[in-house]
Design an enzyme around this catalytic site. Structure first.
Site, mmCIF file in Angstrom:
data_model
loop_
_atom_site.group_PDB
_atom_site.id
_atom_site.type_symbol
_atom_site.label_atom_id
_atom_site.label_comp_id
_atom_site.label_asym_id
_atom_site.label_seq_id
_atom_site.Cartn_x
_atom_site.Cartn_y
_atom_site.Cartn_z
ATOM 1 C CG ASN A 12 2.495 5.833 -3.204
ATOM 2 O OD1 ASN A 12 2.456 4.683 -3.639
ATOM 3 N ND2 ASN A 12 3.289 6.194 -2.195
ATOM 4 C CD1 TRP A 13 -3.499 4.564 -6.293
ATOM 5 C CD2 TRP A 13 -4.136 2.652 -7.279
ATOM 6 N NE1 TRP A 13 -4.540 4.847 -7.143
ATOM 7 C CE2 TRP A 13 -4.948 3.708 -7.767
ATOM 8 C CE3 TRP A 13 -4.341 1.359 -7.779
ATOM 9 C CZ2 TRP A 13 -5.953 3.491 -8.707
ATOM 10 C CZ3 TRP A 13 -5.343 1.148 -8.717
ATOM 11 C CH2 TRP A 13 -6.141 2.206 -9.172
ATOM 12 C CE LYS A 14 1.414 5.526 0.712
ATOM 13 N NZ LYS A 14 1.485 6.108 2.037
ATOM 14 C CG HIS A 97 7.059 6.555 -0.171
ATOM 15 N ND1 HIS A 97 6.741 6.115 1.089
ATOM 16 C CD2 HIS A 97 6.065 7.402 -0.546
ATOM 17 C CE1 HIS A 97 5.585 6.678 1.455
ATOM 18 N NE2 HIS A 97 5.155 7.452 0.477
ATOM 19 C CD GLU A 99 4.389 4.337 3.227
ATOM 20 O OE1 GLU A 99 4.141 3.727 2.174
ATOM 21 O OE2 GLU A 99 3.635 5.218 3.698
ATOM 22 C CD GLU A 169 5.167 11.698 -0.024
ATOM 23 O OE1 GLU A 169 4.019 11.820 -0.434
ATOM 24 O OE2 GLU A 169 5.686 10.594 0.194
ATOM 25 N N GLY A 175 -0.420 9.456 5.815
ATOM 26 C CA GLY A 175 -1.404 8.476 6.263
ATOM 27 C C GLY A 175 -1.951 8.754 7.656
ATOM 28 C CB SER A 215 -2.867 13.807 5.293
ATOM 29 O OG SER A 215 -2.469 12.674 6.054
ATOM 30 N N GLY A 236 -1.526 9.561 -1.330
ATOM 31 C CA GLY A 236 -1.723 8.150 -0.991
ATOM 32 C C GLY A 236 -3.200 7.841 -0.827
ATOM 33 N N GLY A 237 -3.690 7.945 0.409
ATOM 34 C CA GLY A 237 -5.063 7.550 0.735
ATOM 35 C C GLY A 237 -6.120 8.101 -0.219
HETATM 36 P P1 PGA Z 1 -1.069 9.914 2.212
HETATM 37 O O1 PGA Z 1 0.255 9.279 1.569
HETATM 38 O O2 PGA Z 1 -1.660 10.842 1.183
HETATM 39 O O3 PGA Z 1 -1.966 8.720 2.489
HETATM 40 O O4 PGA Z 1 -0.664 10.626 3.441
HETATM 41 C C1 PGA Z 1 1.132 10.066 0.825
HETATM 42 C C2 PGA Z 1 2.309 9.232 0.385
HETATM 43 O O5 PGA Z 1 2.750 8.359 1.146
HETATM 44 O O6 PGA Z 1 2.855 9.425 -0.711
#
Ligand code: PGA
Length: 256
Positions: A12-14, A97, A99, A169, A175, A215, A236-237
């Site tokens: 997930n590149w956001k 998600h 966010e 999640e 993050g 993470s 994500g990251g």
């Molecule tokens: P993260 O993000 O791996 O940076 O914690 C995961 C996500 O939001 O899907």
């Protein structure tokens, strides 16, 4: 013994990469990731999806969106429909998600509408659920996940859930560098599978891929992915670095 379910490693590149950076990172990823039986997916911002599909050549990496509207078309400024995604060959979308829930008013009801629209049009939704730190500390994680799934999957048929991916999640792990332990992640992913068995059937629940996200990285993926009810990761990251992401993919391939 692990049940044969599709292993899915989804990035997930956001909101991180511009056009040139997208091309560069995808080329690096493609050089490191070969085609296999697992599903490797990168979910990108809408604007980068066309250049991304032009860039990818090997078929080893599929593309997904980070959200999808429920209507086919109409007056929804700033939104993108499933027809638009399909016209670019995009067949996956993250839905709900945390966010989106936290900053953009996404609710279990809108998650349900978006997911149904995806499924009716051949797009696989990756439906995200998870608790925040306060909820975990209050001991209401499972109640909350249950509510998110009952409302988010309202009116789903067996066929619909079979074509859905669920991502657990925990918000406190996203993050933050603070990963859930493999036992914590397994406990909730196992709980999700038992809920799906109650809502649909044990057979159906056994076929649904359940991902862990929060993470996940090249150092902790091995342990998380060895858990019986964790069928992959939403990352994500670590999906913004070709080395880390491809290492996770290689770990997941060994899970087969
Ligand atoms: P993260 O993000 O791996 O940076 O914690 C995961 C996500 O939001 O899907």
């Amino acid at each position: 013994m692990k049940v044969k379910r599709k292993t899915v490693i989804a990035g997930n590149w956001k909101m991180n990469k511009n056009k040139a950076e997208t091309v560069e990172l995808l080329k690096e990823m493609e050089a490191k990731i070969s085609k296999s039986d697992i599903k490797v997916l990168l979910c990108l911002p809408y604007i980068n999806l066309p250049i991304a599909s032009e860039t990818l050549e090997s078929g080893a990496i599929e593309l997904g969106a980070e959200n999808c509207h429920w209507a086919a078309k109409g007056a929804f400024t700033g939104e993108v429909s499933r027809d638009m995604l399909l016209s670019y060959g995009i067949k996956h979308s993250i839905i709900g998600h945390s966010e989106r829930r936290q900053y953009f008013g996404e609710t279990d009801e809108t998650v349900n509408r978006r997911s149904i629209a995806c499924l009716e049009n051949g797009i696989t939704p990756i439906i995200c659920v998870g608790e925040n730190l306060e909820q975990r500390e209050e001991g209401i994680t499972k109640d909350l996940i249950k509510e998110q799934l009952i409302k988010g999957l309202a009116s789903f048929t067996d066929e619909m859930i079979s074509n859905t991916i669920i991502a657990y999640e925990p918000i406190w792990a996203i993050g933050t560098g603070k990963t859930a332990t493999s036992e914590q992640a397994q406990e909730v992913c196992g709980f999700i599978r038992s809920l799906l068995a109650d809502m649909f059937s044990a057979d159906v629940a056994d076929r649904v891929s359940i991902l862990y996200g929060g993470s996940m990285n090249d150092a902790n993926a091995e342990e998380l992915l060895s858990m019986p009810d964790i069928d992959g990761g939403l990352i994500g990251g670590a999906s913004l670095k070709a080395d880390s992401f491809s290492t996770i993919v290689n770990i997941a391939k060994r899970r087969l």
